[in-house]
Design a protein around this motif. Structure first.
Motif, mmCIF file in Angstrom:
data_model
loop_
_atom_site.group_PDB
_atom_site.id
_atom_site.type_symbol
_atom_site.label_atom_id
_atom_site.label_comp_id
_atom_site.label_asym_id
_atom_site.label_seq_id
_atom_site.Cartn_x
_atom_site.Cartn_y
_atom_site.Cartn_z
ATOM 1 N N VAL A 6 0.857 -1.185 0.000
ATOM 2 C CA VAL A 6 0.000 0.000 0.000
ATOM 3 C C VAL A 6 0.896 1.238 0.000
ATOM 4 C CG1 VAL A 6 -1.768 1.265 1.291
ATOM 5 C CG2 VAL A 6 -1.772 -1.234 1.303
ATOM 6 N N LYS A 7 0.754 2.093 -1.008
ATOM 7 C CA LYS A 7 1.565 3.312 -1.069
ATOM 8 C C LYS A 7 1.126 4.232 0.068
ATOM 9 C CE LYS A 7 3.949 6.375 -3.953
ATOM 10 N NZ LYS A 7 4.567 6.503 -5.222
ATOM 11 N N THR A 8 2.015 4.463 1.026
ATOM 12 C CA THR A 8 1.657 5.065 2.305
ATOM 13 C C THR A 8 2.473 6.305 2.623
ATOM 14 O OG1 THR A 8 1.087 2.863 3.135
ATOM 15 C CG2 THR A 8 1.447 4.577 4.780
ATOM 16 N N LEU A 9 1.775 7.294 3.157
ATOM 17 C CA LEU A 9 2.412 8.478 3.735
ATOM 18 C C LEU A 9 2.058 8.506 5.202
ATOM 19 C CD1 LEU A 9 3.843 11.293 3.632
ATOM 20 C CD2 LEU A 9 1.570 12.265 3.210
ATOM 21 N N VAL A 10 3.061 8.637 6.042
ATOM 22 C CA VAL A 10 2.823 8.892 7.460
ATOM 23 C C VAL A 10 3.260 10.324 7.705
ATOM 24 C CG1 VAL A 10 5.042 7.891 8.217
ATOM 25 C CG2 VAL A 10 3.164 8.144 9.855
ATOM 26 N N MET A 11 2.320 11.144 8.199
ATOM 27 C CA MET A 11 2.648 12.542 8.467
ATOM 28 C C MET A 11 2.336 12.852 9.908
ATOM 29 S SD MET A 11 -0.357 14.651 6.434
ATOM 30 C CE MET A 11 -0.070 16.217 7.214
ATOM 31 N N SER A 12 3.140 13.728 10.483
ATOM 32 C CA SER A 12 2.958 14.092 11.876
ATOM 33 C C SER A 12 2.609 15.569 11.997
ATOM 34 C CB SER A 12 4.236 13.808 12.664
ATOM 35 O OG SER A 12 4.072 14.244 14.001
ATOM 36 N N THR A 13 1.622 15.854 12.836
ATOM 37 C CA THR A 13 1.285 17.237 13.174
ATOM 38 C C THR A 13 1.713 17.530 14.602
ATOM 39 O OG1 THR A 13 -0.949 16.683 13.946
ATOM 40 C CG2 THR A 13 -0.690 17.218 11.603
ATOM 41 N N ASP A 14 2.407 16.595 15.210
ATOM 42 C CA ASP A 14 2.848 16.720 16.600
ATOM 43 C C ASP A 14 4.092 17.598 16.677
ATOM 44 O OD1 ASP A 14 3.651 16.365 19.243
ATOM 45 O OD2 ASP A 14 3.227 14.224 19.238
ATOM 46 N N PRO A 15 4.049 18.668 17.487
ATOM 47 C CA PRO A 15 5.227 19.540 17.611
ATOM 48 C C PRO A 15 6.460 18.816 18.144
ATOM 49 C CG PRO A 15 3.318 20.525 18.708
ATOM 50 C CD PRO A 15 2.925 19.155 18.269
ATOM 51 N N ALA A 16 6.300 17.618 18.717
ATOM 52 C CA ALA A 16 7.426 16.878 19.289
ATOM 53 C C ALA A 16 8.409 16.379 18.238
ATOM 54 C CB ALA A 16 6.909 15.703 20.104
ATOM 55 N N HIS A 17 8.042 16.362 16.966
ATOM 56 C CA HIS A 17 8.948 15.936 15.881
ATOM 57 C C HIS A 17 9.480 14.521 16.081
ATOM 58 C CE1 HIS A 17 9.478 19.998 14.084
ATOM 59 N NE2 HIS A 17 9.224 20.380 15.319
ATOM 60 N N ILE A 51 14.815 8.180 10.688
ATOM 61 C CA ILE A 51 15.231 9.032 9.574
ATOM 62 C C ILE A 51 15.132 10.484 10.026
ATOM 63 C CG2 ILE A 51 14.498 7.427 7.767
ATOM 64 C CD1 ILE A 51 12.107 9.381 7.337
ATOM 65 N N GLY A 52 15.874 11.349 9.337
ATOM 66 C CA GLY A 52 15.784 12.774 9.620
ATOM 67 C C GLY A 52 14.700 13.422 8.778
ATOM 68 N N LEU A 53 13.825 14.174 9.416
ATOM 69 C CA LEU A 53 12.757 14.880 8.710
ATOM 70 C C LEU A 53 12.827 16.372 8.990
ATOM 71 C CD1 LEU A 53 9.701 12.520 9.368
ATOM 72 C CD2 LEU A 53 11.027 12.744 7.274
ATOM 73 N N ASP A 54 14.007 16.906 9.134
ATOM 74 C CA ASP A 54 14.141 18.311 9.504
ATOM 75 C C ASP A 54 14.112 19.268 8.327
ATOM 76 O OD1 ASP A 54 14.295 17.644 12.181
ATOM 77 O OD2 ASP A 54 16.464 17.384 12.101
ATOM 78 N N GLY A 55 13.939 18.760 7.122
ATOM 79 C CA GLY A 55 13.931 19.611 5.942
ATOM 80 C C GLY A 55 12.587 20.262 5.708
ATOM 81 N N PRO A 56 12.334 20.669 4.475
ATOM 82 C CA PRO A 56 11.062 21.305 4.150
ATOM 83 C C PRO A 56 9.915 20.314 4.304
ATOM 84 C CG PRO A 56 12.270 20.809 2.152
ATOM 85 C CD PRO A 56 13.190 20.499 3.316
ATOM 86 N N GLU A 57 8.710 20.875 4.426
ATOM 87 C CA GLU A 57 7.521 20.032 4.591
ATOM 88 C C GLU A 57 7.179 19.335 3.280
ATOM 89 O OE1 GLU A 57 7.431 23.150 6.135
ATOM 90 O OE2 GLU A 57 7.579 22.320 8.118
ATOM 91 N N SER A 58 7.945 18.319 2.962
ATOM 92 C CA SER A 58 7.636 17.504 1.797
ATOM 93 C C SER A 58 7.954 16.062 2.175
ATOM 94 C CB SER A 58 8.446 17.949 0.576
ATOM 95 O OG SER A 58 9.814 17.843 0.832
ATOM 96 N N PHE A 62 6.541 6.800 2.728
ATOM 97 C CA PHE A 62 7.053 8.168 2.798
ATOM 98 C C PHE A 62 6.628 8.767 4.126
ATOM 99 C CE2 PHE A 62 6.990 7.004 -1.530
ATOM 100 C CZ PHE A 62 7.984 7.740 -2.168
ATOM 101 N N ALA A 63 7.409 9.724 4.615
ATOM 102 C CA ALA A 63 7.098 10.363 5.891
ATOM 103 C C ALA A 63 7.344 11.854 5.781
ATOM 104 C CB ALA A 63 7.961 9.775 7.008
ATOM 105 N N MET A 64 6.590 12.599 6.571
ATOM 106 C CA MET A 64 6.805 14.045 6.644
ATOM 107 C C MET A 64 6.333 14.553 7.992
ATOM 108 S SD MET A 64 3.788 15.598 4.167
ATOM 109 C CE MET A 64 4.241 17.285 4.425
ATOM 110 N N HIS A 65 6.968 15.626 8.414
ATOM 111 C CA HIS A 65 6.534 16.317 9.620
ATOM 112 C C HIS A 65 6.066 17.701 9.219
ATOM 113 C CE1 HIS A 65 6.854 18.804 13.216
ATOM 114 N NE2 HIS A 65 6.345 17.741 13.782
ATOM 115 N N VAL A 66 4.872 18.071 9.623
ATOM 116 C CA VAL A 66 4.334 19.395 9.328
ATOM 117 C C VAL A 66 4.660 20.303 10.506
ATOM 118 C CG1 VAL A 66 2.256 20.731 8.824
ATOM 119 C CG2 VAL A 66 2.469 18.389 7.976
ATOM 120 N N ASP A 67 5.568 21.241 10.294
ATOM 121 C CA ASP A 67 5.900 22.218 11.336
ATOM 122 C C ASP A 67 4.907 23.370 11.204
ATOM 123 O OD1 ASP A 67 6.949 23.973 13.163
ATOM 124 O OD2 ASP A 67 9.024 23.746 12.477
#
Length: 173
Positions: A30-41, A49-56, A65-70
């Protein structure tokens, strides 16, 4: 397309469960994106993995795929222009300048940013599944109740004139 939200009090395992669900789904094809809206990063830590880059989205492994929304940072950077526009519109419609400033300083701007990013990923992303590691309960409740809260505030704070609503419609969109 499915969206799964993991929410609850801090420390109950939301991030770990969201990460495990996303990894399992991706490994099942299953093509999956896990995204976090948690400020805890912490979603990057859970996936190692490091997700400190842009929100992509960042590829973790095939199909995952993973992303953190700051949301706080994005809201601070992008809301300034919208706020200035709203103050000008409200002032032009005769609203008291102090009231215009208050209405334009949108409470919940970070929650709006998070909702918009989730919507963007659901609508335009190539995902079969989006797993959301939500912020702790209070923040998530604000996020999910935001549309209703905004409508309530606008009804009470804005003058009840057709011209106002017509002028505000482009900003709301």
């Amino acid at each position: 397309m499915r969206v799964i939200l993991f929410t609850g009090k801090g420390g109950v395992g939301k991030t770990t469960t969201a990460a495990a669900t996303a990894v399992r789904a991706a490994r099942d094809g299953v093509k999956t994106l896990v995204m976090s809206t948690d400020p805890a990063h912490s979603i990057g830590d859970a996936l190692e993995i490091g997700l400190d880059g842009p929100e992509s989205p960042t590829q973790v492994e095939p199909g995952l795929f993973a992303m953190h929304v700051d949301a706080e940072r994005v809201a601070r950077e992008s809301w300034r222009g919208v706020q200035a526009y709203l103050v000008r519109v409200l002032d032009g419609l005769g609203m008291d300048p102090v009231m215009a400033e208050e209405v334009a300083s949108l409470p919940g701007a970070p929650e709006v940013v998070a909702l918009l990013e989730l919507r963007e990923q659901v609508v335009s992303g190539p995902w079969d599944l989006v797993v959301v590691d939500c912020a702790p309960t209070a923040e998530t409740l604000r996020l999910l109740s935001l549309p209703e809260a905004l409508a309530w505030h606008l009804e009470r704070l804005a003058p009840a004139s057709r011209g106002f609503w017509r002028a505000l419609r482009p900003a709301a969109a």
